[in-house]
Every structure is written in structure tokens, then in C-alpha cells.
Design a protein around this motif. Structure first.
Motif, PDB file in Angstrom:
ATOM      1  N   GLU A 175       0.863  -1.181   0.000  1.00  0.00           N
ATOM      2  CA  GLU A 175       0.000   0.000   0.000  1.00  0.00           C
ATOM      3  C   GLU A 175       0.896   1.226   0.000  1.00  0.00           C
ATOM      4  O   GLU A 175       2.006   1.211   0.528  1.00  0.00           O
ATOM      5  CB  GLU A 175      -0.981   0.000   1.178  1.00  0.00           C
ATOM      6  N   TRP A 176       0.399   2.272  -0.624  1.00  0.00           N
ATOM      7  CA  TRP A 176       1.194   3.468  -0.779  1.00  0.00           C
ATOM      8  C   TRP A 176       1.153   4.282   0.499  1.00  0.00           C
ATOM      9  O   TRP A 176       0.072   4.625   0.998  1.00  0.00           O
ATOM     10  CB  TRP A 176       0.669   4.297  -1.953  1.00  0.00           C
ATOM     11  N   ASP A 177       2.310   4.538   1.063  1.00  0.00           N
ATOM     12  CA  ASP A 177       2.380   5.364   2.252  1.00  0.00           C
ATOM     13  C   ASP A 177       2.638   6.795   1.782  1.00  0.00           C
ATOM     14  O   ASP A 177       3.752   7.171   1.450  1.00  0.00           O
ATOM     15  CB  ASP A 177       3.522   4.871   3.149  1.00  0.00           C
ATOM     16  N   ALA A 178       1.541   7.593   1.730  1.00  0.00           N
ATOM     17  CA  ALA A 178       1.637   8.928   1.148  1.00  0.00           C
ATOM     18  C   ALA A 178       2.592   9.797   1.961  1.00  0.00           C
ATOM     19  O   ALA A 178       3.361  10.586   1.423  1.00  0.00           O
ATOM     20  CB  ALA A 178       0.250   9.571   1.090  1.00  0.00           C
ATOM     21  N   GLU A 179       2.563   9.619   3.282  1.00  0.00           N
ATOM     22  CA  GLU A 179       3.404  10.446   4.143  1.00  0.00           C
ATOM     23  C   GLU A 179       4.880  10.186   3.873  1.00  0.00           C
ATOM     24  O   GLU A 179       5.664  11.116   3.655  1.00  0.00           O
ATOM     25  CB  GLU A 179       3.078  10.126   5.607  1.00  0.00           C
ATOM     26  N   ALA A 180       5.240   8.884   3.886  1.00  0.00           N
ATOM     27  CA  ALA A 180       6.643   8.533   3.659  1.00  0.00           C
ATOM     28  C   ALA A 180       6.999   8.574   2.172  1.00  0.00           C
ATOM     29  O   ALA A 180       8.175   8.527   1.815  1.00  0.00           O
ATOM     30  CB  ALA A 180       6.932   7.150   4.221  1.00  0.00           C
ATOM     31  N   GLY A 181       5.971   8.653   1.316  1.00  0.00           N
ATOM     32  CA  GLY A 181       6.223   8.676  -0.116  1.00  0.00           C
ATOM     33  C   GLY A 181       6.834   7.400  -0.652  1.00  0.00           C
ATOM     34  O   GLY A 181       7.716   7.429  -1.506  1.00  0.00           O
ATOM     35  N   ARG A 182       6.375   6.267  -0.119  1.00  0.00           N
ATOM     36  CA  ARG A 182       6.902   5.003  -0.636  1.00  0.00           C
ATOM     37  C   ARG A 182       5.916   3.859  -0.397  1.00  0.00           C
ATOM     38  O   ARG A 182       4.947   3.987   0.348  1.00  0.00           O
ATOM     39  CB  ARG A 182       8.248   4.679   0.004  1.00  0.00           C
ATOM     40  N   TRP A 183       6.205   2.754  -1.057  1.00  0.00           N
ATOM     41  CA  TRP A 183       5.360   1.575  -0.895  1.00  0.00           C
ATOM     42  C   TRP A 183       5.678   0.873   0.425  1.00  0.00           C
ATOM     43  O   TRP A 183       6.852   0.693   0.764  1.00  0.00           O
ATOM     44  CB  TRP A 183       5.589   0.585  -2.050  1.00  0.00           C
TER      45      TRP A 183
END
Lengths: 609, 609
Positions: free
Chosen positions: B453-461
Motif C-alpha cells: 500500500e502506498w504510504d503517502a506520508e513517507a512517499g513510498r510503498w
């Protein structure tokens, strides 16, 4: 060629064949095996692979004429590669049958081989009993556990645990899980503690045992409780200790000593008769009082696989010409000894070594008498022979059962010092002289130990077991007057010289408990702080109760014939409480520390602070 | 009068009679009962004591003419006193037989009564189902556990655990104990940590689950492992969470998804058929893909005890006059809805409440259409009716299965938002409208969830399950190009809308594992620090493997018909992770802190620091 049809899949049924199940009757079937390459041999153009799993070993043959593909893959396979092999089960050619393997009458002629995963060369061999450095074994524990010995030990542990559960389930015991995060109580061994994030400066403790929780379960009416319980103690480690260990924790209501002993003795009898190839030397288990065990064996965990009893000759040497004996008796001490059979020819070096040993065990010295027959009478060769009368020598030999040809060893000292030194000498000689019958298991109960021991440093009585242990009924009148003479309703189970576990009947009456705490010198606030919750519980109809907690690790260790509990624990710590495989303990992030409201203080800072 | 002879004592046999075993056939026997006074009644000069233990209740009669002594003691007995009662079993007089009690045809005429322990009045009643404040129950848990409900729940837990063990033992599973003091890995939930005394600044972590250890057991060749495993997570607690919990941890080698599902489904089917009075709604358990579950039920743990499916009407309203719909579609969103049967007469207040609810679930709004029959045609009463064409209304009703009299609820939003809001509305309405069939258990499997799942905060999968989960074979080509579309070989078992447990097939090939880590943006040193030991192990012949870890607490909770796992845990913590009985966590001594090389930093100091 298609695989022989597998019967309709039941839950848990395998889609393949294990390496331990094929027999001559399976010849002709096409099967798929999955496992590890235990050994590879090239012979006469064929490749032989011993494929291994937990269930056994099956020989696979790759014949280039039968299946060039399978043979080509077999050529690449190395030790510990993981393979899936499909082929036909065939009878082994005459002369190649291996009757030492259950699968030794067949082999599988490979049709197809798939490498499921390769393996790098291992850091140590696993299919032979090589001497491997234990640190290396622990670092690569997942490989060490592949060894047959470790597989056998862990399987045994599983079976023993299952057997214990069944034995107890059949007797109305309920297994209850008790919490791991409990309250720290500053006594006994050191707690491992866990900082709380929600309550700054507050900590949980990990259980050293579920002692108080199981007593509360009795108050709750659970009657018969057990748990295969995980316990943790932050102690300095000895050879047979681990920071984490497992005990069979159990407790019963409405029982006295006899009930617990009967239950546990029944369990251990069945357990050993089922899982050990060695017989139990004596059934029912002999029962020794603590005093008797100390007197006769110089130990509260006597090894009864050999006799060699200690005897007291104090009365015989009272007023002896030999000043060492006379003085010991005058000072309120004892003279005790034991007989090393057939050792009368001991050299000066040997007797010196024994003396040195006795000193290392705390004795001031050791007197030895080499018994001999001289002109029809018993005499003794000894540096001190000239100080001893013929009556004394006769008396000592008679009391200890010494005959010509034997070596008598005597210690004159305070009773506890003499008992300990002779007990350890006994153990040493038992092994040294090959007297220990290692072909049997010898159990015994050690009962009625003292309730208190005097803590000379603190200047007060301490509970020898724990402060909830009930006194022997007959000794209740001694509580206030002679606490040192009060015996406890406590018992130890001993096997082959190892303490397997300890237990007691607990106090369930508030007034007796108060008396105990008074003798131990606790004041009200200390009692409340340490034991308030438990004492409060006892005011709401606590039943009489008692229990025990045999060590599971040690039980399995003895059954497995191992000398160290690490050999029966899947992932043990080393002697410095480290997990060498994971590299624990390890530093943690600053962020974690902050959340837990703690700061690390390194030793150099401590010194400065 | 002497007691009827007890048969020779077998280990574990009682020296007394339980309160649940006497029947009319025992009339005439002289017995001794031990237990708690459940209730005392004085009637016609007699005293009736209901004596209780874990096995039942037996009525004791103290008759002053028969035994004045016993009667005198009975007079002193109060509720929860612990008694030993000796007397003769007699048939109850006609008219006083109590057929609701198994012992109801007899009573014991007391000859001798001994008070084994008195009891203070309890802080709350235990022999009736009173509403008691939970804090009080937890503080006096040992009394709370005396209640019939708690005794039943813990007995059930014991039996369920035993059944699980037996099921797995029969299928070659080995129970292996894994350590409690392991290495902290900074990911997932927060670890509880334990400071090391021997290594200043180093810490152990308590296991959040034995995930890595069980994978290492597969590498070790243990093939089929399980453990009733204690796990600890320092999380902020929700209603059904505890800082300590127990899971059935299991792992198998040489398996794919189907093997694990078959095994677990077989277990849960037998478990529920044995221990629940309610039937299982559908066997075999329906399997939903994650995508399907989200689409049809708006949840990855759908409650299938009622239907009420969500439908997608995006295609029907594409280009609608109704700008809310049109815009949602244009923005790449969806329009989905469900039907509340028979609710077309909903008042303005009711539809406002539903709209408010949908907003609290994250939706921007809720569109409702009250379906009605008007002149032979379907029409809708709705604030937005004027923007919707007849075809649209027909299409929506047709797609969702709405009939005149029903209320259609629609959400136009991004797919995940619409799914979640409608899923929660579905659950709310299911209970509100009484659609949930509480007389059955409905299981399902939810399979093939996204791997990342895309971790928008960390900007990575980020790995949705954990980074060792294997991708679905067909999706391997998508790994580098479209990671978001890669499905995982993972599965959840769901019962009655609760997630019972989750599992997956693990990656056993190093190159796949490396690809996963690359996608997650880990660099080499981070990989080594976090997972080095496991990845190293995988290089020595790791077999393909997978497993699962259903929650034991929740399983027992559902079987017991409880709504909170605290009701099936002997000594749970409260919502602030406190043990109210022991008062844990608590401060510890300065000396302990010093030995552990830590110092407490209280929040005010932190601020200053």
C-alpha cells in the motif's frame, strides 16, 4: 508418466510424500518427495541423493539413461539443497538394501527433480556428530536444529508436554494462561522489567513464576490449575540455568502434602516409563526428610543411583586423642565420613587431591584411613593413625560399613560444612569410581525442610522457600519460640541428583501468615506494599491449597540424556543471556527511549554521577 | 459414623466429594464435601447451605436435632465461607426436588461442618448476573472469576485450546516454544522492551508474534510447527485489544495457499461445530478476493450473517445531470450504493442521521432515494430526484436490487472512501434493522489482498501484511512496473464480521525478497540491520513455507458469545494497560534502575531537556 492419484485432500493432508514413509509395499507407485539433500554420491554413472526431512531419509537415484533431465539437475544439487523429486518407487537391487533405515528396502528412481532452493555450504556439518563450537551452533541455530539429535530432543519435548497435559486434563486440571506483564516484587531473584509508556516512571515485571497468580486462581475457585508456564529471571547464569525457562506450574485446592506427592509421582512414573529407556530404580519414590538427606547424602538433592552413604561418628570420637576430632566435637561440630570402596591403595597424590577437593568444598581438612587387615585385626594406614585407638578405628569402620581394602574419608567440622563437603566428595567419587548406575533413573522426595533460614547478614529469619509456605502442623507451637526448628510443608522432587522441582502447601489463614511475616521482621507497610493484593484476596474465602512447579526443561533434559538444558530449548540464550542468532539484546532508537520516559546511563556516566 | 471407604488413592484422586457429582443413587453414602457457601437459608428451624465448587452446587441441610454441632457451625457460616461438610446423602423430601440442578434430587444431612476459612462480605454479588463496574471486577478479579459466566468462559478456553492442540497433533504438527526475550525491530506496532543488565544501553523486545522464529523453524526443517503463542504489543488500546494476547501461531513447509486454507477451515469447522450451539451458515467457507470484499461489502472483514450487498452504479450515472455523480466519475471516483429494505418511509430526521453517519465514516455526503411505485412505474422520493432520469433510477434500483418500499443509499467518492463509508453504513443498518442473523456463524476467507500500500506520508510503498509475504505468481511481472497492482498470497479468516486471523505464504527466494525490499526503498544497511539474520538463514536451504496466526482470544470470545476479549482472559489489563488487581505498572527501586543502566525521565524533565 502421471502421479498416482492422491486420495481426496483432507484438511492437513499433504500433497506430497514424506521422506520417512515409503516401504517395499509402495514399489511401483509414482510419488513426489520434498526435502533436503543429506548426502550426494556419484557411483557408476548414477547419482544417489539421500533426501531428508523430519520423518526420515529416502534414497533417490538419478539415472541419466532413465531421465537425462533429472540427472542433470541432480548434478547441480549439493548438500542441503531443497528438492522436489518425482519418480517411481522401486525395490533396491539385491545387496544394496539398508536395513538400518526404515525406507532402506526401496529407492525412488527420479523422473523429475526441481531445485526449490539452493544452499550455501554450511558453517558446520549437520549429518554427523561433530564437535562444534557452541557459539557457532547458537548463531546458526536454524542449522543446528536440523541435526538429528536436536530434532529428536525437540520432538521429545513436544511429546512430553503433550503427555503432561493429557495426564492433567484427565484429572480435572484446567490450563489457565496468566499474564506476562505483572507487578515487580523486590524479592527472590531479580525481575526483568518493562517500562510503561503510558505511566512515566512505572514498570511491569516479567513473571519469575506465576506463584501469586495461581494462588489467586485457587481463591477464584479453579480448584485444579496448571500451566506450561514461561518464567524469566535476570540472574547470573550457571551451566544449567537460562534467563527464560519453562515450568509445569500447578496448584490444587483442598489438598495436603500427600495429594500433591501422589499426583506428581504418578506423573513422573508414567512419564519416565513412557519416554526413557532406563528403568526407575525404586518405586514408590523413596522419601527422605531434609535432615535425613543432609545427614546421609550431604545434599538436598541426593543422587540415589548409588549408595555410598555418609555416616556420623561423632559419638565414637568424642574425647578422642586426635585433637582435630576432639576439638570439633567440643566446638559443637560433628565428625562424619564415608567409605570409598576398594580405594585403600590410594597413593599420596590421590589422597592429597581428595583433601584439596574437600577444602575447595569448604571443609577445613580431610582425614583418610586406608583400612587393612593386619594379623587378623582391622587397622588403618593414615597420617593420623597413631592418634586413633583400635576401638575408634573399629567403631568408625563399623558405623560406616568400611572393610579392609576401603578408604575411609572423614570431615570434622560444623554439621552443615561437613554435610556439604562430604556430599560433594560423595558425588565426585561416585562418578570417579564408576559407582553411579547410569542405566537407571533414581527418584526421591526430599520433604520437611526448615521453614526459615537465618540470614546472618540481614540479622533476621528469611523464608527458605517463600513466605506463603505453610508450617508443619506439629511445629506450629514452635513458631514464636524456636523458628529455626519449624519444618515447612514443602517438598522437592529429585531425579539422578538433579532438583526437578519444588513445591509446598500454602498458608491460607491470615493469622498464620501474619505470624510468619512478624518472624521475618516485616512491618505493616512493607507487608502491604509487597503482598497487599494477595493478603486481601485471602480474606474472601481462600481454600486450603498447595502445588508444585517442576522444571520442564530439566525434565526433558534428563529424559533426553542431555547434560545441559540448552540442548532441549529451541532458541536458548548463551551464558551472558545473549541471543547470538538475532543479536539480542541490542540498542534501541532514541525515539523509543523517549516514548518510554527513560534514558540510558552508561557505566562511565554512572561513576561520574 | 465413619466415612464410607474411599477406594485406594490413585494419583490425582480426591479425598473428598465434589459439589457436582452426587445423584440419587448415592443416597445412603456418607461423604465429605468441600466448597463455598453460595447461599444460606434458614427455614423451619433448619439451615440450608448451597455448597458450591467448580463442578456444581449441592444442598447441605443442618438439622439441630440431628447434629447440634453441625447446626451451630452452620449458624456462623456466611456467603463465600469455605466449608468442609461431612454427612449422609439423602433423597430430598417430596416436593423439594430441584430438577434444574444435576444434584437436585439429593441433599447432604450434615453430621460435621468445619469452617476452613471465613470470608468478608464481597464487594459485589457473584451468584447473580448483576451489572458490576468493570474496574471493580478487575480489581477483585479473583472474585469475579468465581462467577459462573467466567468459570464457563475459562473452561471453554481450556477446552478450545486442548481441541486445537489435538487437531494439530494428529496432523504431525510440533509445538515449539519460542523465546520471549528477542530482538527489537523498529516496525509494525510498538515493541515492549526489556533493559539488559549485562549490556548497558541494550534492550530485549517482547515478541509481537513469533513470525521470524517460526520461519526459522521452517529453515530448521520442522515442517509443521504450532504454538499457542503469547504476544505483546505496546499499542493504544481499542475495545477488543489487549497489550498481551494469545494467538495460534502456525507454519508449514512445502505448502501453497490452498493447504493452509484447508487446514484452518477444517479446524474452525470442527471447533465451531463442537463448541458453539449455532450452526455455520455456509460450508465450505465462501472465498472472496480482497477486491470483491471491498466492492460488495465495503470491508475486508465482511459480516456475512446478512446479505445487503453494495453495488457499483458508476456506469449508470456517468454523464448524469446530477453534478455530484458526474463530477465524482470525472474525478476518477465511483458511485456505489446499497438498499435498506423497507425503509422508504424514513423520516427527514432518519435520513439526516444516516447522512451524518456517512460523513463520520469519511464520505463527503450521502444521496438517498426512497423507492416507490407510482402509476405502475418506479419512482424515487429524494432531494435530488429532479436531477435523475427515470432510466437512471430504474438502472440504480435494478443494479442494487431495490424495490418499491426500499431506501437506496448512494455515495459518490473515491473508491476506497465509498467502500469504507458504505461498508460501515451496511454494518450499522444490518444491526439497526435486525437483519443480522445472530443465530448462525458466518465465516469467509478474504484472499489476494494487495501486496503493497502506498504510504503517502513517507512517499513510498509499504508491505500491507509484512515484507516476507509472497506475491501471487501471476503478478510477479508487475513487481517492477506496477507494484500497486501486485496481489499477495495472503488470506484473512473472518467470522461474523470479526477478523479471526491473518496469514500468508512467505517468500523463500532471495532474489524475490530483494526485489520487494528495493520497491520499499530500503537500502542495504537498513535491510541488514532489520532482517539480516533472517535473510542469511534463507541462504542455507529454506523450504517454501507459509502459515497463519488466528487469535485465540477472539476465537474463544466468539464461541462464548461475548463481545469483549477481556471476558475470556483470566487476568486482563484495562484500557490503559493497567493490572488493577496487582497495581501494575508501578515504580521500581532506584537500585533496580541503576543495575539496568537507565534513569527515569519524567515528562516535565523531558520538556526542559
Amino acid at each position: 508418466m502421471t502421479e498416482s492419484p492422491v486420495t481426496a485432500r483432507r484438511p492437513g493432508a499433504r500433497s506430497y510424500t514424506t521422506c520417512g514413509e515409503l516401504r517395499i509395499g509402495d514399489a511401483g507407485r509414482v510419488v513426489t518427495l520434498k526435502g533436503w539433500v543429506n548426502r550426494r554420491r556419484d557411483h557408476g554413472g548414477l547419482i544417489f541423493l539421500d533426501l531428508r526431512d523430519r520423518y526420515g531419509i529416502t534414497q533417490v537415484v538419478a539415472n541419466p539413461e532413465h531421465s537425462p533431465d533429472a540427472h542433470a539437475v541432480a548434478e547441480r544439487a549439493r548438500g542441503e539443497y531443497v528438492l522436489a523429486v518425482t519418480g517411481r518407487v522401486v525395490a533396491r537391487p539385491e545387496g544394496t538394501v539398508n536395513l538400518s533405515l526404515p525406507t532402506g528396502e526401496i529407492e525412488v528412481l527420479a523422473e523429475r527433480i526441481e531445485i526449490l532452493n539452493p544452499s550455501k555450504p554450511l558453517p558446520f556439518p549437520i549429518h554427523e556428530e561433530a564437535e562444534v563450537d557452541e557459539s557457532l551452533r547458537l548463531e546458526f541455530r536454524y542449522l543446528d536444529l536440523r541435526r538429528e539429535r536436536m530434532q529428536r530432543n525437540l520432538m521429545l519435548r513436544h511429546q512430553v508436554t503433550r503427555f503432561i497435559r493429557q495426564y492433567l486434563d484427565e484429572r480435572d486440571f484446567v490450563e489457565v494462561e496468566t499474564p506476562m506483564l505483572i507487578k515487580s516484587t523486590p524479592e527472590g531473584a531479580r525481575d526483568y522489567v518493562v517500562p510503561s509508556r503510558l505511566f512515566p516512571g512505572h514498570f511491569y515485571a516479567l513473571p519469575q513464576s506465576p506463584q501469586q497468580l495461581k494462588q489467586l486462581l485457587m481463591v477464584a475457585g479453579f480448584d485444579r490449575y496448571y500451566q506450561i508456564a514461561r518464567c524469566m529471571r535476570d540472574e547470573d547464569l550457571r551451566a544449567d540455568r537460562q534467563p527464560e525457562f519453562t515450568q509445569l506450574d500447578l496448584e490444587m485446592s483442598f489438598v495436603d502434602v500427600e495429594d500433591v506427592l501422589l499426583l506428581i509421582e504418578g506423573l513422573y512414573t508414567e512419564l519416565f516409563e513412557r519416554f526413557s529407556s532406563k528403568p526407575i530404580r525404586q518405586k514408590p519414590f523413596p522419601r527422605l526428610t531434609f535432615a535425613e538427606a543432609m545427614l546421609r547424602y550431604g545434599s538436598d538433592k541426593p543422587d540415589l543411583r548409588f549408595s555410598m552413604e555418609i555416616g556420623d561418628v561423632t559419638d565414637i570420637v568424642t574425647g578422642s586423642q586426635f585433637s582435630v576430632f576432639a576439638r570439633a566435637v567440643e566446638e559443637g561440630g560433628v565428625v562424619r565420613g564415608l567409605v570409598a570402596p576398594g580405594l585403600s591403595g590410594a597413593s599420596r597424590r590421590q589422597t592429597d587431591e581428595l583433601t584439596e577437593l574437600a577444602r575447595s568444598f569448604g571443609a577445613r581438612g580431610l582425614v583418610w584411613l586406608a583400612l587393612q587387615q593386619e594379623e587378623g585385626a582391622l587397622s588403618a594406614r593414615s597420617p593420623v593413625a597413631k592418634f586413633l585407638s583400635g576401638e575408634e578405628i573399629d567403631g568408625i569402620a563399623g558405623r560406616l560399613g568400611g572393610k579392609p581394602g576401603d578408604l575411609v574419608l572423614l570431615v570434622a567440622d560444623q554439621a552443615s560444612v561437613a554435610a556439604n563437603a562430604l556430599g560433594r566428595l560423595r558425588s565426585h567419587l561416585g562418578h570417579e569410581l564408576g559407582l553411579v548406575d547410569t542405566g537407571v533413573h533414581a527418584f526421591c522426595w526430599v520433604v520437611d525442610p526448615p521453614l526459615f533460614e537465618w540470614d546472618a547478614e540481614a540479622g533476621r529469619w528469611e523464608a527458605m522457600h517463600h513466605p506463603f509456605t505453610a508450617p508443619v502442623d506439629d511445629d506450629l507451637p514452635l513458631l514464636e519460640t524456636e523458628p529455626g526448628r519449624v519444618r515447612a510443608k514443602a517438598y522437592d522432587l529429585v531425579a539422578d541428583g538433579w532438583e526437578l522441582g519444588t513445591g509446598s502447601i500454602r498458608i491460607h489463614r491470615r493469622e498464620v501468615q501474619n505470624a510468619i511475616f512478624r518472624i521475618m521482621g516485616y512491618d505493616e507497610s512493607e507487608i502491604e506494599r509487597r503482598f497487599g493484593h494477595l493478603l486481601r484476596a485471602f480474606e474472601y474465602g481462600a481454600p486450603p491449597h498447595g502445588g508444585m512447579a517442576p522444571g520442564l526443561d530439566r525434565t526433558v533434559m534428563i529424559l533426553a540424556g542431555e547434560e545441559n538444558i540448552r540442548e532441549v530449548i529451541a532458541f536458548p540464550k548463551n551464558q551472558r543471556a545473549q541471543d547470538l542468532m538475532f543479536g539480542a539484546p541490542s540498542p534501541i532508537d532514541e525515539q523509543q527511549l523517549r516514548e518510554l520516559h527513560i534514558r540510558v546511563v552508561l557505566p562511565e556516566e554512572e561513576e561520574q554521577g
